[in-house]
Motif scaffolding. Sequence first.
Motif, mmCIF file in Angstrom:
data_model
loop_
_atom_site.group_PDB
_atom_site.id
_atom_site.type_symbol
_atom_site.label_atom_id
_atom_site.label_comp_id
_atom_site.label_asym_id
_atom_site.label_seq_id
_atom_site.Cartn_x
_atom_site.Cartn_y
_atom_site.Cartn_z
ATOM 1 N N MET A 144 0.820 -1.208 0.000
ATOM 2 C CA MET A 144 0.000 0.000 0.000
ATOM 3 C C MET A 144 0.855 1.259 0.000
ATOM 4 O O MET A 144 0.522 2.254 -0.658
ATOM 5 C CB MET A 144 -0.922 0.009 1.226
ATOM 6 C CG MET A 144 -2.073 -0.963 1.153
ATOM 7 S SD MET A 144 -3.035 -0.910 2.696
ATOM 8 C CE MET A 144 -4.540 -1.749 2.187
ATOM 9 N N GLY A 145 1.962 1.231 0.748
ATOM 10 C CA GLY A 145 2.808 2.400 0.859
ATOM 11 C C GLY A 145 3.843 2.539 -0.241
ATOM 12 O O GLY A 145 4.649 3.486 -0.225
ATOM 13 N N GLY A 146 3.846 1.599 -1.196
ATOM 14 C CA GLY A 146 4.803 1.672 -2.286
ATOM 15 C C GLY A 146 6.210 1.284 -1.891
ATOM 16 O O GLY A 146 7.157 1.507 -2.655
ATOM 17 N N ARG B 163 5.030 2.549 -11.236
ATOM 18 C CA ARG B 163 5.500 3.199 -12.464
ATOM 19 C C ARG B 163 5.957 4.633 -12.247
ATOM 20 O O ARG B 163 6.420 5.287 -13.189
ATOM 21 C CB ARG B 163 4.396 3.163 -13.522
ATOM 22 C CG ARG B 163 4.017 1.749 -13.947
ATOM 23 C CD ARG B 163 2.887 1.762 -14.958
ATOM 24 N NE ARG B 163 2.507 0.411 -15.359
ATOM 25 C CZ ARG B 163 1.478 0.120 -16.132
ATOM 26 N NH1 ARG B 163 0.709 1.118 -16.597
ATOM 27 N NH2 ARG B 163 1.188 -1.134 -16.444
ATOM 28 N N LEU B 164 5.822 5.127 -11.025
ATOM 29 C CA LEU B 164 6.229 6.498 -10.748
ATOM 30 C C LEU B 164 7.747 6.588 -10.632
ATOM 31 O O LEU B 164 8.397 5.703 -10.066
ATOM 32 C CB LEU B 164 5.588 6.986 -9.445
ATOM 33 C CG LEU B 164 4.059 7.086 -9.433
ATOM 34 C CD1 LEU B 164 3.572 7.503 -8.055
ATOM 35 C CD2 LEU B 164 3.571 8.072 -10.498
ATOM 36 N N ILE B 165 8.304 7.666 -11.154
ATOM 37 C CA ILE B 165 9.751 7.871 -11.082
ATOM 38 C C ILE B 165 10.032 9.309 -10.657
ATOM 39 O O ILE B 165 9.172 10.177 -10.742
ATOM 40 C CB ILE B 165 10.448 7.585 -12.437
ATOM 41 C CG1 ILE B 165 9.890 8.510 -13.531
ATOM 42 C CG2 ILE B 165 10.296 6.127 -12.825
ATOM 43 C CD1 ILE B 165 10.630 8.404 -14.860
ATOM 44 N N VAL C 24 8.684 10.644 -5.288
ATOM 45 C CA VAL C 24 8.939 11.328 -4.012
ATOM 46 C C VAL C 24 7.651 11.942 -3.475
ATOM 47 O O VAL C 24 7.332 11.837 -2.283
ATOM 48 C CB VAL C 24 10.013 12.420 -4.199
ATOM 49 C CG1 VAL C 24 10.127 13.268 -2.932
ATOM 50 C CG2 VAL C 24 11.365 11.786 -4.536
ATOM 51 N N ARG C 25 6.887 12.565 -4.359
ATOM 52 C CA ARG C 25 5.633 13.187 -3.950
ATOM 53 C C ARG C 25 4.655 12.144 -3.429
ATOM 54 O O ARG C 25 3.969 12.361 -2.422
ATOM 55 C CB ARG C 25 5.021 13.938 -5.133
ATOM 56 C CG ARG C 25 3.813 14.799 -4.775
ATOM 57 C CD ARG C 25 3.330 15.536 -6.001
ATOM 58 N NE ARG C 25 4.403 16.346 -6.582
ATOM 59 C CZ ARG C 25 4.366 16.844 -7.815
ATOM 60 N NH1 ARG C 25 3.322 16.603 -8.602
ATOM 61 N NH2 ARG C 25 5.367 17.580 -8.265
ATOM 62 N N ALA C 26 4.597 10.994 -4.085
ATOM 63 C CA ALA C 26 3.706 9.925 -3.626
ATOM 64 C C ALA C 26 4.140 9.402 -2.257
ATOM 65 O O ALA C 26 3.304 9.156 -1.382
ATOM 66 C CB ALA C 26 3.690 8.787 -4.644
#
Length: 233
Positions: free
Chosen positions: A53-55, A73-75, A80-82
């Motif tokens: 859940m927290g990535g 898929r976030l980079i 960082v924002r997520a």
Amino acid sequence: MAELCLENVTKRYMAEKRPVCAVRDVSLTVEQGEFVFLIGSSGAGKSTLLQLMGGEIAPDEGSVCLNGANMARLIGPWRVRAARTFGIVSQQGLLIRKRTVGDNLLLAANAAGMRRKGKDAVKKALGIVGLPGVEARYPAELSIGESRRVELARAVLNSPHILLLDELTANLDDDVIWDLLHLLMELNSHGTTIIMATHASQYVNILRKRVITLVDGRVVGDVKKGKYGDIVG
């Protein structure tokens, strides 16, 4: 606002050279402002689900989305924002024993990009958890309950939208547990999402929040205003 959506999420680990499913085909949505208890026996997959859940870890199958964005898929700055959406308290304490409480929290504040207002954030966080003025103390000087409060202060430093708590109340006496739960309910009343893995059945039954039950990595119950052991949903 922050909405978590898990779709057909599976996570495997290798154990004795064999793949073992810690989480199996889990689909669920947690909306902003919910208070959720994750329950199940040891090894049911609660800690792994919180990490997904927290990535902190990525699923082998399926997706974990934050406000519609697949976290795996976030980079770069998007990742960082997520990450700043979450405040995390793991089962294993993260406090450095040879540093003061203040230094521990300042390190966390700096890592979260809060260098300029780090000291103010530390004071505010310690005030929120009911431990003002303990910056100069060392972790070894704290009781178990105080240590857990400092861990919680670390998690709320940047006012996260979602708190992921893994056995926050383990090995604490009833008075300390109630104090922590009242604190969490206060945070929740101001819009913070609480997702908490716990074995504390009597408190789950009294508070009657959303209860998600895991057995062998599968969700077998998801009940609003549930009780410990509810397996319908």
